[in-house]
Design a protein around this motif. Sequence first.
Motif, PDB file in Angstrom:
ATOM      1  N   SER A   1       0.813  -1.216   0.000  1.00  0.00           N
ATOM      2  CA  SER A   1       0.000   0.000   0.000  1.00  0.00           C
ATOM      3  C   SER A   1       0.849   1.270   0.000  1.00  0.00           C
ATOM      4  O   SER A   1       0.334   2.358  -0.226  1.00  0.00           O
ATOM      5  CB  SER A   1      -0.934   0.012   1.217  1.00  0.00           C
TER       6      SER A   1
ATOM      7  N   GLN B   1      -2.533  -1.061  -6.786  1.00  0.00           N
ATOM      8  CA  GLN B   1      -2.967  -1.712  -5.553  1.00  0.00           C
ATOM      9  C   GLN B   1      -4.076  -2.727  -5.819  1.00  0.00           C
ATOM     10  O   GLN B   1      -4.099  -3.801  -5.214  1.00  0.00           O
ATOM     11  CB  GLN B   1      -3.408  -0.668  -4.529  1.00  0.00           C
TER      12      GLN B   1
ATOM     13  N   LYS C   1      -3.732  -6.940  -5.522  1.00  0.00           N
ATOM     14  CA  LYS C   1      -4.666  -7.383  -4.479  1.00  0.00           C
ATOM     15  C   LYS C   1      -4.177  -6.986  -3.087  1.00  0.00           C
ATOM     16  O   LYS C   1      -4.026  -7.817  -2.198  1.00  0.00           O
ATOM     17  CB  LYS C   1      -4.876  -8.890  -4.571  1.00  0.00           C
TER      18      LYS C   1
ATOM     19  N   LYS D   1      -5.507  -5.497  -0.599  1.00  0.00           N
ATOM     20  CA  LYS D   1      -6.365  -5.787   0.563  1.00  0.00           C
ATOM     21  C   LYS D   1      -6.235  -7.243   0.995  1.00  0.00           C
ATOM     22  O   LYS D   1      -6.254  -7.554   2.180  1.00  0.00           O
ATOM     23  CB  LYS D   1      -7.811  -5.439   0.263  1.00  0.00           C
ATOM     24  N   GLN D   2      -6.085  -8.141   0.047  1.00  0.00           N
ATOM     25  CA  GLN D   2      -5.941  -9.561   0.340  1.00  0.00           C
ATOM     26  C   GLN D   2      -4.494  -9.914   0.704  1.00  0.00           C
ATOM     27  O   GLN D   2      -4.257 -10.765   1.559  1.00  0.00           O
ATOM     28  CB  GLN D   2      -6.387 -10.376  -0.866  1.00  0.00           C
ATOM     29  N   PHE D   3      -3.516  -9.263   0.043  1.00  0.00           N
ATOM     30  CA  PHE D   3      -2.092  -9.533   0.268  1.00  0.00           C
ATOM     31  C   PHE D   3      -1.382  -8.204   0.523  1.00  0.00           C
ATOM     32  O   PHE D   3      -0.761  -7.649  -0.390  1.00  0.00           O
ATOM     33  CB  PHE D   3      -1.482 -10.222  -0.954  1.00  0.00           C
ATOM     34  N   PRO D   4      -1.456  -7.664   1.741  1.00  0.00           N
ATOM     35  CA  PRO D   4      -0.912  -6.333   2.012  1.00  0.00           C
ATOM     36  C   PRO D   4       0.615  -6.235   1.951  1.00  0.00           C
ATOM     37  O   PRO D   4       1.148  -5.155   1.741  1.00  0.00           O
ATOM     38  CB  PRO D   4      -1.419  -6.017   3.417  1.00  0.00           C
TER      39      PRO D   4
ATOM     40  N   THR E   1       1.728 -11.626  -3.652  1.00  0.00           N
ATOM     41  CA  THR E   1       0.390 -12.225  -3.577  1.00  0.00           C
ATOM     42  C   THR E   1       0.549 -13.567  -2.867  1.00  0.00           C
ATOM     43  O   THR E   1       1.042 -13.609  -1.767  1.00  0.00           O
ATOM     44  CB  THR E   1      -0.301 -12.312  -4.953  1.00  0.00           C
ATOM     45  N   ASP E   2       0.195 -14.652  -3.493  1.00  0.00           N
ATOM     46  CA  ASP E   2       0.386 -15.953  -2.854  1.00  0.00           C
ATOM     47  C   ASP E   2       1.389 -16.812  -3.628  1.00  0.00           C
ATOM     48  O   ASP E   2       1.373 -18.027  -3.547  1.00  0.00           O
ATOM     49  CB  ASP E   2      -0.951 -16.679  -2.704  1.00  0.00           C
TER      50      ASP E   2
END
Length: 183
Positions: free
Chosen positions: A79, A93, A97, A99-102, A127-128
């Motif tokens: 962010s 942002q 993602k 909000k899901q992966f800050p 992310t993941d």
Amino acid sequence: MYKRFIFLIMGLAAFFLSGSAKPTFLTEETTLVINKIKIEITGASTVGKYNCSNTFSIKDTVYINSAKKEAFNTEIKMSNFDCGNKIMTKDLQGTVKVKQFPNSTVCITDVKPNGKNYKCRLNFYITDKTLKYKDFILYNSDDKIQGTLNLKFSDIDLEPPVKMAGLIKVKDDIVINFSLYKN
């Protein structure tokens, strides 16, 4: 004969004590103290190039030739990236993602000299997904070490943004430059 032998022994002792005879197979462990990190994400779209960056202060150490396998490990707040334009920053942002992966994580291990630069193992978690690089080059300058990742949004299972009914399309290729500033 005895004087020559003594002279030879004294010469060898002086040579060893001066440090010039240090075996080359022994590596010296050193450290680089890091005080700031800058990360830039660059790419292109149908309307031009973009550059988003995140700079933050940190106190950490990069271990060179460490037998203990010390890791330089840092989290990056997604962010905190700024693209110089509110809409572009919001698009970035949304794309990663936030909000899901800050946070994303960079982990550097097994740092070895490579000429005047360094070679290391780099794990980049975003992310993941974890991207792993075995012989990643860190370029050394007076005030920083830096590296560059060339990848695609699709490498991390992300879709490049498309805006205005397809008039503005971000290209899949992105470049991530990061600089670790030394004390």
